[in-house]
Design an enzyme around this catalytic site. Structure first.
Site, PDB file in Angstrom:
ATOM      1  CG  ASN A 103      -9.942   2.507  -5.797  1.00 13.99           C
ATOM      2  OD1 ASN A 103      -9.253   3.200  -6.093  1.00 13.99           O
ATOM      3  ND2 ASN A 103      -9.612   1.206  -5.792  1.00 13.99           N
TER       4      ASN A 103
ATOM      5  CG  ASP B 207      -1.827   9.123  -8.340  1.00 12.03           C
ATOM      6  OD1 ASP B 207      -2.700   9.199  -7.723  1.00 12.03           O
ATOM      7  OD2 ASP B 207      -1.464   8.085  -8.786  1.00 12.03           O
TER       8      ASP B 207
ATOM      9  CG  HIS C 273      -2.553   6.101  -5.417  1.00 14.60           C
ATOM     10  ND1 HIS C 273      -2.668   6.343  -6.806  1.00 14.60           N
ATOM     11  CD2 HIS C 273      -3.642   5.175  -5.181  1.00 14.60           C
ATOM     12  CE1 HIS C 273      -3.896   6.041  -7.336  1.00 14.60           C
ATOM     13  NE2 HIS C 273      -4.449   5.160  -6.339  1.00 14.60           N
TER      14      HIS C 273
ATOM     15  CG  ASN D 265      -9.573   2.369  -9.931  1.00 10.47           C
ATOM     16  OD1 ASN D 265      -9.963   2.051 -11.302  1.00 10.47           O
ATOM     17  ND2 ASN D 265      -8.675   1.225  -9.781  1.00 10.47           N
TER      18      ASN D 265
END
Length: 191
Positions: free
Chosen positions: A66, A91, A19, A112
């Site tokens: 997020n 990613d 991530h 997100n």
């Protein structure tokens, strides 16, 4: 001026995870172009420099993935750039490990961080570079997968992808996104 934003999560526990590949890309860009990431403002760690003959701000939002749109919005407002003058690197589990995909618009695709940026910009029309991190195995939870580190056998593909991202950003800045898409949106074929 352009702002290049790499998405990731702050704190050491997330370093070198799937991530956080966007943060890794910003580090690579900074290293390749002698840019110091030494300023904390606009909810991001930033550095100023030149890439491909253009002034750039490199940024790693520190809001957690997020909420990345908060930092992106602040950066755009402060530096008075348009959404056409940002590049977001992140990613993508739908791409093979190390594969790149450059787009100038599109949905969040379940990401997100991108969803939050789209909400804060009120538009999905901004350049993004997706870096493939591979799809999760069937028995893995998605969050556990993207927050896991790359296994040793995938590290060479990731190093190569980060090198390509650096070249892709320079191409976008110098020649435009269309040229970069033609050069870098190719799936590697192993023979």
């Amino acid at each position: 001026m352009y702002i290049i934003i790499g998405l990731g999560n702050p704190t050491r526990e997330y370093e070198a995870t799937r991530h956080n590949i966007g943060f890794d890309a910003i580090t690579r860009l900074a290293d390749d172009n002698n840019i110091s990431l030494d300023t904390k403002k606009h909810k991001a760690i930033c550095g100023k420099g030149m890439i491909g003959g253009e002034k750039v701000i490199l940024a790693k939002p520190q809001t957690y993935m997020n909420l990345s749109g908060e930092s992106v919005r602040e950066l755009i407002d402060f530096y008075k750039v348009t959404k056409e003058e940002i590049i977001v690197i992140y990613d993508d589990i739908s791409l093979d490990v190390g594969q790149l995909r450059i787009r100038t618009k599109g949905s969040a695709g379940g990401h997100n961080g991108i969803k939050n940026i789209i909400a804060h910009l009120g538009s999905d029309e901004f350049c993004r570079i997706k870096i493939g991190v591979g799809d999760k195995p069937k028995n893995w939870d998605l969050a556990d997968y993207v927050l896991a580190r790359f296994p040793k056998e995938e590290e060479p593909a990731i190093r190569e992808a980060l090198e390509k991202v650096s070249k892709a950003c320079e191409t976008i800045l110098r020649d435009g996104a269309k040229v970069a898409m033609n050069l870098f949106n190719k799936k590697e074929i192993n023979t």
